[in-house]
Design a protein around this motif. Structure first.
Motif, PDB file in Angstrom:
ATOM      1  N   ARG A   1      35.306 -49.263  39.803  1.00 42.02           N
ATOM      2  CA  ARG A   1      35.035 -49.545  38.399  1.00 42.02           C
ATOM      3  C   ARG A   1      34.389 -48.345  37.696  1.00 42.02           C
ATOM      4  O   ARG A   1      34.806 -47.945  36.628  1.00 42.02           O
ATOM      5  CB  ARG A   1      34.114 -50.771  38.297  1.00 42.02           C
ATOM      6  N   ASN A   2      33.377 -47.762  38.317  1.00 38.04           N
ATOM      7  CA  ASN A   2      32.663 -46.656  37.670  1.00 38.04           C
ATOM      8  C   ASN A   2      33.217 -45.315  38.135  1.00 38.04           C
ATOM      9  O   ASN A   2      33.819 -45.212  39.202  1.00 38.04           O
ATOM     10  CB  ASN A   2      31.180 -46.723  38.008  1.00 38.04           C
ATOM     11  N   LEU A   3      32.947 -44.303  37.347  1.00 39.26           N
ATOM     12  CA  LEU A   3      33.270 -42.947  37.785  1.00 39.26           C
ATOM     13  C   LEU A   3      32.358 -42.608  38.969  1.00 39.26           C
ATOM     14  O   LEU A   3      31.234 -43.096  39.041  1.00 39.26           O
ATOM     15  CB  LEU A   3      33.032 -41.964  36.645  1.00 39.26           C
ATOM     16  N   VAL A   4      32.839 -41.783  39.883  1.00 41.30           N
ATOM     17  CA  VAL A   4      32.010 -41.428  41.032  1.00 41.30           C
ATOM     18  C   VAL A   4      31.683 -39.929  41.013  1.00 41.30           C
ATOM     19  O   VAL A   4      32.454 -39.131  40.484  1.00 41.30           O
ATOM     20  CB  VAL A   4      32.679 -41.786  42.384  1.00 41.30           C
ATOM     21  N   ALA A   5      30.531 -39.589  41.567  1.00 33.56           N
ATOM     22  CA  ALA A   5      30.144 -38.178  41.692  1.00 33.56           C
ATOM     23  C   ALA A   5      30.917 -37.595  42.873  1.00 33.56           C
ATOM     24  O   ALA A   5      30.718 -38.009  44.007  1.00 33.56           O
ATOM     25  CB  ALA A   5      28.644 -38.067  41.905  1.00 33.56           C
TER      26      ALA A   5
END
Lengths: 586, 182
Positions: free
Chosen positions: A56-60
């Protein structure tokens, strides 16, 4: 191996690889402001975010390992938007004095803003307050320019095991710095400057000596001499468009002459002198250990690296007696220039102004130590880093690339290959052994025993055979030596020695990874590829020297004949040796 | 941390209002540090205990902790300044917490806080020069029906009016002379 897809292209990468590394290998650049190769990912800057399908979220990407069938998108609209927002937020609180910043033109934040095409910062907010810390002789910090990426925290704690810097306070109030937001001088900082070398922006740099050097050059009564450390010639070219590892010794000498120095000398000369003194000291210690039974005089530690010296002064008081009493080549040079050389010119010590060019920030500290006035005045008056020298060359309008190759001046400009290799990890040890082995056996050191690799700790053994009669007590003895670079590795080595797991006769430590060629004052940015290239350049200079052992240096021989007498003589003790201070660590 | 590593009596350490000498407090700290020296992850528990002993975290204690746990002082202070629970300023004998949760806020908590600051001459997080009072804010004490609420030590005071404050404070000022109430 793991099958992944980056931007719809298929790649097989080793399991455990991070997305960032996988993308780099695939030739895709993901920008980042906090990641440093070889150190644990920090994940603080959030610039390296990417989109992973099903997440769902952007990842580092710096701290996310790849997984089977992972589908990664590095430059989608969502990623571009997020990355841009992160950089705009950084800019919104950054004390953006670009035009007058030391990093203008080579700042990672500045170039990232350009790379992302940011033309306007959409956020308005409070700016970080300018707060300058010049409490140490070596380093300047401005927490107003800090972007809190924590690279300096990683190098200071993880790599150097010093722990002067750590995030203090919380949220917007966070300051990356010493305890309780105080000055660097309030904590045990060894001033190695690895933080300054890794800082992406202008928040940490060296204390500027450029103006002091111009002032000296502009004073006609001054006789201004310059010495350059071995690591400069292997790195200065990088500031003028040459690839890492380009040797620019001749052009460097030409540039220094054009800057107006009255004599251009070589710290390598003093390195040869150091070997004469330190090699003799080592032999004396061997005699004490083997003949007089004073085992605790061994191992002997090298003392050329002022960051390392201060590390022991802060953290290992019990080892100070094992630190060679030899001053570093920089300080030996200063003392000789203001006595022996001054006498030759019929000048007083105070008439000579000694400038050194060093790959190191701690050398500024070393030159400022109270006891470094063997000549009666400051032995070294100003210390420039490689970066500062490059700045002076530019200010003077010198076209570096078109300079001819010139030679150093006599009598303090001649060196052997042994003096040159002082610039890289393992070099001081190798130089010392070249001389010591020959003194003991009359023969050449069999093979270069400590190769110039980047292994954190290196060990070697040399068994002494056919020893000359006066050293017969060493017949059959196996000399065990070790080399460490980076203070974290040095700490590991010390622990092994103190636990009795390891025993050595002689240990070389350089505070910075790779040795001086990776010093805190070298051109940014230094990674292992650059370190190896600079080491190769140093080895090339060594290989090209007709003389490769310090005791063969004819000018050093002359110095002993005319002035010092012999190694460890009374005059040597006064000018070339020093003592150490047990400092309170907290 | 293993339970048996927890020295008895630590959490019931005497509070700042009793006359325990500095020396005794540091002796207690030395005991704690001997126990925790080689326990991984000891930093935060040690800081909590130390704060119980001294009522706050004096710098001298932080330096001792750093040395004993073999951590840089910068790391220790980094942790201390990160968590709002930790306090490096000496606490007063009485802790005043003003609730600024939603209900208290709309019913005048902010005015109460302003009046307290004025009355005591200190800001949030500070302690009066006579070490009588420290001032802090809280976010909801779970007594919204009684808003605005303040807590002085363990006592909850409900529907506080600015005009009552001087008298309220006076009660505590009196108490400290006669009892050792915290």
């Amino acid at each position: 191996m793991v099958r992944i897809y980056i931007n719809d292209q298929e790649y097989d990468v080793p399991a455990g690889t991070t997305i960032l590394c996988a993308a780099k290998k695939a030739g895709i650049r993901i920008p980042t402001l906090c990641f440093v190769e070889g150190l644990r990912p920090i994940g603080a800057c959030r610039v390296c975010v990417v989109e992973v399908e099903g997440v769902r979220n952007l990842v580092a990407s710096c701290s996310t390992p790849v997984a089977e069938d992972m589908r990664i998108h590095t430059h989608t609209a969502r990623v571009r938007r997020a990355r841009r927002a992160v950089v705009e937020l950084l800019l919104s609180e950054h004390n953006g004095e670009c035009q007058t910043c030391e990093r203008n033109g080579q700042c990672e934040l500045q170039s990232l803003a350009a790379e992302l095409g940011i033309r306007e910062v959409s956020y308005r907010g409070e700016k970080a307050r300018k707060r300058i810390d010049i409490s140490t002789p070596a380093l300047q910090r401005d927490s107003g320019k800090c972007i809190k990426c924590r690279r300096c925290v990683s190098v200071c704690n993880e790599m150097q095991h010093v722990g002067a810097l750590f995030p203090q306070f919380r949220g917007y109030q966070t300051i990356i710095g010493p305890a309780l937001g105080r000055d660097l001088a309030s904590v045990p900082c060894v001033q190695c400057g690895q933080c300054a070398a890794i800082c992406p922006v202008g928040a940490i740099s060296e204390r500027d000596h450029v103006e002091a050097v111009w002032a000296a050059l502009d004073t006609p009564e001054n006789h201004v001499v310059v010495q350059t450390a071995p690591a400069i010639r292997a790195a200065l070219g990088e500031c003028f468009g040459y690839p890492p590892g380009t040797l620019v010794t001749g052009k460097m000498v030409a540039a220094l002459r054009r800057l107006g120095f009255d004599a251009v000398f070589d710290t390598n000369f003093a390195a040869d002198l150091t070997i004469m003194e330190e090699g003799t000291e080592f032999l004396m210690r061997l005699r004490k250990a083997y003949v007089e039974g004073q085992q605790d005089v061994l191992p002997m530690f090298t003392s050329c690296s002022p960051g390392w010296v201060q590390y022991l002064e802060f953290f290992h008081h019990n080892l100070l007696p094992n630190l060679s009493t030899c001053r570093s080549p920089q300080q030996m040079f200063g003392a000789i220039a203001k006595t022996y050389y001054a006498k030759k010119l019929d000048k007083r010590p105070e008439d000579i102004f000694v400038v050194s060019v060093m790959p190191c920030t701690a050398k500024k500290f070393e030159a400022s130590r109270a006891e470094m006035n063997a000549s009666g005045v400051r032995d070294v008056d100003a210390v420039l880093t490689t970066r500062e020298l490059a700045r002076m060359i530019r200010i003077a309008g010198i076209d570096f690339q078109s300079l001819p190759d010139e030679e150093m001046d006599a009598p303090l400009g001649l060196c052997t290959g042994a003096g040159v290799i002082f610039g890289h990890t393992g070099g001081v040890m190798e130089a010392a052994l070249r001389t010591v082995y020959e003194v003991l056996t009359g023969e050449d050191l069999p093979t270069p025993t400590l190769l110039a690799t980047l292994d954190g700790i290196k060990e070697a053994e040399i068994t002494l055979k056919n020893v000359r009669p006066e050293w017969s007590f060493l017949e059959g003895v196996t000399l065990r030596v070790a080399v460490a670079h980076g203070l974290g590795n040095a700490e590991k080595l010390i622990r092994a020695i103190e636990a009795g797991e390891r025993q050595y006769h002689f240990v070389e430590v350089m505070a910075c990874p790779g040795g001086c060629i990776g010093g805190g004052g070298q051109p940014r940015f230094t990674d292992n590829r650059v370190r190896l290239a600079r080491i190769a350049a140093i080895r090339k200079e060594d290989a090209g020297k007709p003389l490769r052992k310090s005791h063969q240096n004819p000018q050093v021989k002359q110095l002993y004949e005319e002035f010092l007498g012999e190694p460890l003589s009374e005059r040597s003790h006064k000018l070339l040796h020093t003592h150490y201070i047990a400092r309170e660590p907290v | 941390m293993p339970d048996d590593a927890k020295p008895a009596g630590v959490f019931s350490a005497p509070c700042a209002c009793q006359e325990v000498s500095e020396e005794d407090r540091y002796a207690q700290l030395d005991d704690i540090l001997r126990t925790y020296r080689n326990i991984p992850g000891a930093l935060i528990p040690v800081l909590q205990i130390t704060q119980t002993i001294f009522g706050y975290l004096p710098e001298k204690a932080l330096r001792k902790i750093a040395a004993a746990l073999n951590k840089p002082l910068s790391e220790v202070t980094g942790v201390v300044t990160f968590y709002s629970f930790f306090n490096t300023i000496p606490r007063g004998r009485h802790m005043i917490r003003v609730c600024l949760g939603t209900a208290c806020y709309v019913r005048g908590g902010k005015q109460v806080l302003a009046a307290l600051k004025e009355e005591l001459g200190i800001d949030v997080g500070e302690t009066t020069a006579d070490r009588n009072f420290s001032l802090d804010v809280g976010r909801c004490f779970g007594a919204c029906g009684l808003a605005p609420v303040i807590m002085i030590d363990d006592d909850v005071h409900q529907r506080v009016k600015v005009s009552q404050l001087p008298r309220l404070l006076e009660q505590y000022r009196d108490k400290q002379d006669t009892t050792s109430k915290t």
